[in-house]
Design an enzyme around this catalytic site. Structure first.
Site, PDB file in Angstrom:
ATOM      1  CB  CYS A 130      -0.885   0.026   1.229  1.00 60.52           C
ATOM      2  SG  CYS A 130      -1.873  -1.439   1.429  1.00 60.52           S
ATOM      3  CG  ASN A 150       1.454   0.542   4.147  1.00 60.02           C
ATOM      4  OD1 ASN A 150       1.296  -0.670   4.098  1.00 60.02           O
ATOM      5  ND2 ASN A 150       2.557   1.141   3.757  1.00 60.02           N
ATOM      6  N   GLY A 151      -0.545  -1.585   6.210  1.00 59.45           N
ATOM      7  CA  GLY A 151      -0.135  -2.506   7.269  1.00 59.45           C
ATOM      8  C   GLY A 151      -1.229  -3.518   7.566  1.00 59.45           C
ATOM      9  NE  ARG A 177       4.669   1.811  -1.060  1.00 56.28           N
ATOM     10  CZ  ARG A 177       5.553   1.931  -0.076  1.00 56.28           C
ATOM     11  NH1 ARG A 177       6.666   2.586  -0.286  1.00 56.28           N
ATOM     12  NH2 ARG A 177       5.327   1.414   1.101  1.00 56.28           N
ATOM     13  CD  GLU A 200      11.405 -10.278  -9.196  1.00 63.47           C
ATOM     14  OE1 GLU A 200      10.694  -9.897  -8.283  1.00 63.47           O
ATOM     15  OE2 GLU A 200      12.628 -10.056  -9.236  1.00 63.47           O
ATOM     16  CE  LYS A 205      12.260  -1.920  -5.986  1.00 62.28           C
ATOM     17  NZ  LYS A 205      13.109  -2.930  -6.655  1.00 62.28           N
ATOM     18  CE  LYS A 215      15.374  -9.785 -10.344  1.00 55.36           C
ATOM     19  NZ  LYS A 215      16.021  -9.685  -9.087  1.00 55.36           N
ATOM     20  CG  HIS A 264      23.218 -35.001  -5.410  1.00 52.37           C
ATOM     21  ND1 HIS A 264      23.745 -36.153  -4.873  1.00 52.37           N
ATOM     22  CD2 HIS A 264      24.260 -34.196  -5.714  1.00 52.37           C
ATOM     23  CE1 HIS A 264      25.073 -36.034  -4.832  1.00 52.37           C
ATOM     24  NE2 HIS A 264      25.410 -34.852  -5.344  1.00 52.37           N
ATOM     25  CD  GLU A 302      18.778 -11.400  -8.044  1.00 54.57           C
ATOM     26  OE1 GLU A 302      18.234 -12.014  -7.121  1.00 54.57           O
ATOM     27  OE2 GLU A 302      18.382 -10.292  -8.440  1.00 54.57           O
ATOM     28  CD1 TRP A 315       0.185  -5.620  -3.765  1.00 53.97           C
ATOM     29  CD2 TRP A 315       0.052  -6.611  -1.765  1.00 53.97           C
ATOM     30  NE1 TRP A 315       0.690  -6.881  -3.891  1.00 53.97           N
ATOM     31  CE2 TRP A 315       0.618  -7.520  -2.681  1.00 53.97           C
ATOM     32  CE3 TRP A 315      -0.137  -7.030  -0.445  1.00 53.97           C
ATOM     33  CZ2 TRP A 315       1.013  -8.810  -2.328  1.00 53.97           C
ATOM     34  CZ3 TRP A 315       0.253  -8.314  -0.096  1.00 53.97           C
ATOM     35  CH2 TRP A 315       0.816  -9.188  -1.029  1.00 53.97           C
TER      36      TRP A 315
HETATM   37  O1  M6R Z   1      13.754  -4.033  -0.205  1.00 56.37           O
HETATM   38  P1  M6R Z   1      14.333  -5.369   0.094  1.00 56.37           P
HETATM   39  O2  M6R Z   1      15.684  -5.552  -0.474  1.00 56.37           O
HETATM   40  O3  M6R Z   1      14.305  -5.702   1.547  1.00 56.37           O
HETATM   41  O4  M6R Z   1      13.367  -6.387  -0.628  1.00 56.37           O
HETATM   42  C1  M6R Z   1      13.527  -7.762  -0.503  1.00 56.37           C
HETATM   43  C2  M6R Z   1      12.734  -8.486  -1.549  1.00 56.37           C
HETATM   44  O5  M6R Z   1      11.366  -8.225  -1.394  1.00 56.37           O
HETATM   45  C3  M6R Z   1      13.160  -8.096  -2.962  1.00 56.37           C
HETATM   46  O6  M6R Z   1      14.514  -8.293  -3.163  1.00 56.37           O
HETATM   47  C4  M6R Z   1      12.369  -8.920  -4.000  1.00 56.37           C
HETATM   48  O7  M6R Z   1      12.716 -10.258  -3.916  1.00 56.37           O
HETATM   49  C5  M6R Z   1      12.606  -8.368  -5.408  1.00 56.37           C
HETATM   50  N1  M6R Z   1      11.356  -8.211  -6.090  1.00 56.37           N
HETATM   51  C6  M6R Z   1      13.459  -9.232  -6.239  1.00 56.37           C
HETATM   52  O8  M6R Z   1      13.648  -8.722  -7.519  1.00 56.37           O
END
Ligand code: M6R
Length: 614
Positions: A2, A101-102, A27, A494, A609, A491, A510, A487, A75
């Protein structure tokens, strides 16, 4: 998650709020809304499911007037995304409007009590419970809105950032926060409110960051007042935010993610600038050096992080163990905080977070602090909650990262971790001078090396076309490049919604090698490091089973070419810095596959985000 925006002053509030909400779109959200107090004291509400542009269409022709208002992007947590559950929420009488928010964890208990008092609810949100609780307290005690907010929040268990306005009051917003961010922008005779200071940088650079358990009384005719839930006032600490508006725009790129990938030569310069002396290669990280006794005396270092920041932390583990010979553990913050972990007084806990607002990482920081550990932060967002909650830290200084998929933050985090390991390793005497100078020299060249690797973009775009059909991917790496494989897979998942799994290459035998067939492409990071030959053998084993292989290889490589179907050559740097470089073609691969599939690259479905609720 949010987003909150508020305004009180002499301007029309609605355009200011809408602009701020647009800036908060990164966000992630599913509905949006605005509440305004009209000049004659009426309280109007406009909200709908969908994007901020849907809200703008909804507002079209309605002439929303008022120089005070609050706006929200939601959100969904409690209740599906729809018009009714969208914020702001009115109290039962329609006299108070609230954005939140929360998560209010005890909302059921509070709601049951309010139902007993005759309240009815329109939405299924926890937030509507809070606005009604405020109204109930105000009406039964005959107190002011400010007092009612403070009394209501004393009953709340959970995380919140809220803003509240009331019918008939054209000058005052009440805001409060607990574990969710809230910044107040200070103008001349006007105030702004946002969950991310950057979203209102068009109007002011002067900000007050609310602390946990604090309430702000924001009145355009009076000085700002900050107090705790008991009403005890504290001094107002105004901080400058150095940020330019161009950093928040796409700058000619179709997506923020592509802009942020291509910014990396510059963001590495900003990250290294003033820290590595180009002549002596001396590294000054004051957040570390000012607390050197904590690092030098550390029995153990524990990283706490989520997502991409957790992957960067795995690289931090390699760096610190090899250069500083301090045992390192890497924890998912969400697991750490609920596991009753053993935390010793000589532990150094390193919290890694781009946003500095991730709820689980923040909770892990608080837990480590209260157990007596020294807590150091590696954050990007200046003044963020984690940056403020840690004992010391180092900003990665890569500028605002707006695309949901983290790119430049990852390379900045690894770069800071390399600097940290070099500083401590040298001080401890566990790192030889030759090695120190080799890696520090490579660090200085990293922006240039980054420029080189970005030249692979067209080749990666062509490859992406070939593989857009795939439903699954495997990413492999070893050593420093195993976290890079994780990583790369994240990417792709997501932003393209293709299933992808990152694995240490030797683990294939394995079990996962059973997945290999012509329909399962493998991206193997096979740069020339001390596991190079072994990785090649792992690639051969996949090849022998009919798997298609894309290999990320060092410039001039001959051997990998023989077994891989496609090779992307990347420039060479120090082995421990290789993830900074080898992650870039993986960022590009995910980006191009996602765009060919027509995905919403910067705001992928279901994602936010900064994950400010657990
Ligand atoms: O803001 P942060 O680095 O704490 O966020 C952690 C994760 O939410 C963030 O890295 C998320 O996995 C990304 N969308 C990855 O691209």
């Amino acid at each position: 998650m949010c987003g909150i925006v508020g305004y009180v002053g002499e301007r029309q509030a609605c355009p200011v709020i809408i602009k701020g909400l647009h800036r908060l779109e990164y966000r992630g959200y599913d509905s949006a809304g605005v509440a305004l107090v009209t000049p004659d004291g009426g309280l109007n509400l406009y909200k709908c499911k969908g994007k901020v542009s849907d809200l703008e269409r909804f507002l079209d022709g309605k002439q929303p007037t008022g120089t005070i208002g609050i706006g929200h992007t939601r959100w969904a947590t409690h209740g599906e995304p729809n018009d009714v559950n969208a914020h702001p929420h009115f109290s039962a009488s329609g006299n108070i409007a609230l954005i939140h928010n929360g998560i209010i964890e005890n909302f059921r208990v509070l709601k049951d009590a309010l139902v007993q008092h005759g309240f009815t609810f329109r939405s299924s949100t926890d937030s509507e419970v809070l606005v009604n609780l405020i109204e109930y307290i105000r009406d039964t005690n005959g107190c002011t809105l400010e007092e009612a907010v403070r009394m209501a929040l004393k009953q709340v268990v959970g995380a919140y950032a809220i803003a509240v306005i009331e019918r008939g009051n054209t000058s005052q917003i009440i805001a409060a926060k607990q574990s969710s961010p809230m910044a107040i922008g200070i103008g001349k005779g006007e105030f702004f409110l946002s969950s991310d200071a950057a979203s209102i940088i068009d109007y002011t650079q002067d900000f007050v960051y609310l602390g946990d358990g604090e309430v702000a009384v924001i009145n355009k005719n009076k000085p700002l007042r900050i107090m705790n839930l008991g009403g005890k006032e504290s001094p107002v600490d105004i901080q400058k935010l150095e940020l330019s508006i161009s950093q928040l725009e796409k700058g000619g790129y179709p997506h923020f993610m592509l802009k942020e990938i291509h910014e990396q030569p510059d963001t590495l310069v900003d990250c290294i600038r003033g820290r590595v002396n180009p002549d002596t290669r001396e590294i000054i990280l004051s957040g570390v050096l000012d607390h050197r006794e904590k690092f030098l005396g550390a029995g153990r270092i524990i990283f706490v992080a989520c997502g991409t920041s957790w992957h960067a932390s795995l690289i931090g583990e390699h760096l610190i163990e090899s250069m500083c010979r301090i045992p390192v553990e890497v924890e998912y913050a969400s697991e750490f905080r609920y596991r009753n972990p053993i935390i010793r007084k000589d532990d150094v806990v390193i919290a890694v977070s781009q946003s500095g607002e991730t709820a689980d990482t923040l909770a892990a920081v608080e837990m480590a602090r209260s157990a007596g550990a020294f807590v150091y932060g590696i954050c990007n967002v200046v003044g963020s909650s984690i940056a403020r909650a840690t004992h010391s830290g180092t900003y990665i200084h890569v500028g605002p990262e707006i695309g949901v998929a983290s790119t430049k933050a990852f390379t900045g985090q690894v770069t800071v971790m390399a600097m940290l390991a070099l500083v401590i390793g040298r001080l401890k005497g566990t790192l030889g001078e030759d090695k120190y100078h080799e890696v520090a020299g490579a660090l200085l060249e990293l922006p240039q090396t980054m420029k080189e690797v970005l030249k692979t973009a067209d080749q990666v775009a062509d490859l992406a076309k070939i593989f857009t059909y795939a439903h699954n991917f495997i990413y492999l790496g070893r050593g420093y490049n195993y976290p890079t494989a994780l990583e790369g897979a994240l990417k792709l998942k997501e932003i393209s919604y293709i299933h992808a799994e990152g694995l240490p290459a030797a683990e294939m035998k394995h079990g996962p090698i059973a997945l290999i067939d012509a329909e399962m492409p493998t991206v193997a990071i096979a740069t020339q490091d001390h596991t190079y030959e072994k990785t090649l053998s792992n690639i051969e084993e996949i090849k022998a089973r009919g798997g298609k292989i894309i290999a990320i290889v060092s410039k001039g490589d001959r051997l990998a070419r023989r077994c891989a179907d496609y090779c992307i050559e990347v420039p060479v740097t120090a082995e421990c810095l290789m993830p900074v470089i080898s992650s870039v073609p993986l960022q590009l691969l995910a980006y191009y596959i996602a765009t060919y599939k027509g995905r919403s690259v910067d705001q992928p479905r279901n994602l936010a985000k900064s994950v400010t609720v657990e």
